[in-house]
Design an enzyme around this catalytic site. Sequence first.
Site, PDB file in Angstrom:
ATOM      1  N   ASP A  10     -12.658  -2.525   3.067  1.00  0.00           N
ATOM      2  CA  ASP A  10     -11.290  -2.151   2.695  1.00  0.00           C
ATOM      3  C   ASP A  10     -11.067  -0.744   3.243  1.00  0.00           C
ATOM      4  OD1 ASP A  10      -8.746  -2.234   1.327  1.00  0.00           O
ATOM      5  OD2 ASP A  10      -9.594  -0.928  -0.192  1.00  0.00           O
ATOM      6  N   SER A  11      -9.830  -0.280   3.148  1.00  0.00           N
ATOM      7  CA  SER A  11      -9.558   1.088   3.567  1.00  0.00           C
ATOM      8  C   SER A  11     -10.189   2.098   2.613  1.00  0.00           C
ATOM      9  CB  SER A  11      -8.043   1.319   3.622  1.00  0.00           C
ATOM     10  OG  SER A  11      -7.482   1.042   2.353  1.00  0.00           O
ATOM     11  N   CYS A  73      -8.737  -6.548   1.512  1.00  0.00           N
ATOM     12  CA  CYS A  73      -7.605  -5.659   1.783  1.00  0.00           C
ATOM     13  C   CYS A  73      -6.404  -6.531   2.121  1.00  0.00           C
ATOM     14  CB  CYS A  73      -7.954  -4.745   2.964  1.00  0.00           C
ATOM     15  SG  CYS A  73      -6.613  -3.664   3.465  1.00  0.00           S
ATOM     16  N   GLU A 152      -6.729   6.154  -5.318  1.00  0.00           N
ATOM     17  CA  GLU A 152      -7.809   6.875  -4.623  1.00  0.00           C
ATOM     18  C   GLU A 152      -8.073   8.238  -5.264  1.00  0.00           C
ATOM     19  OE1 GLU A 152      -9.819   6.074  -1.844  1.00  0.00           O
ATOM     20  OE2 GLU A 152      -9.086   4.025  -1.984  1.00  0.00           O
ATOM     21  N   CYS A 186      -2.193  -5.987  -3.076  1.00  0.00           N
ATOM     22  CA  CYS A 186      -3.070  -4.969  -2.497  1.00  0.00           C
ATOM     23  C   CYS A 186      -4.263  -4.864  -3.439  1.00  0.00           C
ATOM     24  CB  CYS A 186      -2.317  -3.647  -2.431  1.00  0.00           C
ATOM     25  SG  CYS A 186      -3.363  -2.202  -2.113  1.00  0.00           S
ATOM     26  N   HIS A 188      -6.099  -2.543  -4.217  1.00  0.00           N
ATOM     27  CA  HIS A 188      -6.174  -1.349  -5.067  1.00  0.00           C
ATOM     28  C   HIS A 188      -5.482  -1.576  -6.416  1.00  0.00           C
ATOM     29  CE1 HIS A 188      -7.337   0.887  -1.449  1.00  0.00           C
ATOM     30  NE2 HIS A 188      -7.509   1.972  -2.184  1.00  0.00           N
TER      31      HIS A 188
HETATM   32  N1  DGL Z   1      -6.568  -2.169  -0.530  1.00  0.00           N
HETATM   33  C1  DGL Z   1      -5.658  -2.148   0.596  1.00  0.00           C
HETATM   34  C2  DGL Z   1      -4.768  -3.387   0.530  1.00  0.00           C
HETATM   35  O1  DGL Z   1      -5.184  -4.336  -0.113  1.00  0.00           O
HETATM   36  C3  DGL Z   1      -4.986  -0.819   0.646  1.00  0.00           C
HETATM   37  C4  DGL Z   1      -4.268  -0.569   1.904  1.00  0.00           C
HETATM   38  C5  DGL Z   1      -4.031   0.849   2.267  1.00  0.00           C
HETATM   39  O2  DGL Z   1      -5.007   1.493   2.625  1.00  0.00           O
HETATM   40  O3  DGL Z   1      -2.876   1.263   2.259  1.00  0.00           O
HETATM   41  O4  DGL Z   1      -3.726  -3.486   1.098  1.00  0.00           O
END
Ligand code: DGL
Length: 270
Positions: A10-11, A73, A152, A186, A188
């Site tokens: 993931d990011s 992600c 984050e 998302c 997150h």
């Molecule tokens: N967890 C990522 C998602 O599901 C986050 C994306 C991001 O870094 O903006 O989209």
Amino acid sequence: MDNRPIGVFDSGLGGLTAVRELKRVLPQENIIYFGDTGRVPYGGRSPSTILQYAKEDIAFLLSKDVKCVMAACGTVSSILPTSFTDTLPVPFIGVVEAAANAAANATCNRKIGVIGTAATIRSKSYEQHLKHRLPDCQIFARACPMFVPLVENGYLGKGNPITTAIAKEYLIDLSNAEVDTLILGCTHYPLIADIISEVIGSTVTLIDPGKETADAALQILKSQNLLAENNGSASYFVSDSVNSFRSISNRFLEEYAGGEVAQIDLTQAL
Ligand code: DGL
């Protein structure tokens, strides 16, 4: 049987919501996780940049000899074309399809909300899957770009005043539309599911993409005879400092916490 680890990326922290669920449904699997914390967030970037980052993330996981790659992600899963994922040497698992299927099964009034990053909402990936499953459903989509930085940076926990105020702003239209199901599009967002539920109302079913995709991963590994008999270890790699990742990840993973966290230089690692 295949005892190689599952690769998850993931990011940033969001993919841990999938790791937690993988550990629940597949306790004998070893996991290699990569969080691109040096470049988070992805969701405000262009499709070509997201594609480039995702290719690098996947190449890193493949260098660790993983047996499958999960893009935990919503943004990457929405952008990566099958013309690319089909060429990978191991199975690729995204989060969009499983989450859309779960929402289609959960809704009663056929009014479904989708929240995600700007790139995800622009791509209409969830809509495409939902319309395929439930042609007469109504979909109400909203980008929530501030949620990822809030997660984050640790603005978590029921009642957090800043995240709650922003959630009220983002969710008002979906609430007025009377959606009965909301896809947290998302990975997150499950980290702030308690706040989202408080704002939109506890009767709205929240769909967690990590949870649905972990269940799908179990079926995929089983059907391809790729299940492992390991001790369920996890190793985490990030592209920025390990400190905040370690503290927030341990807080979130709770009983599943543990495992080494290392910072890598993605350009050197490939
Ligand atoms: N967890 C990522 C998602 O599901 C986050 C994306 C991001 O870094 O903006 O989209």
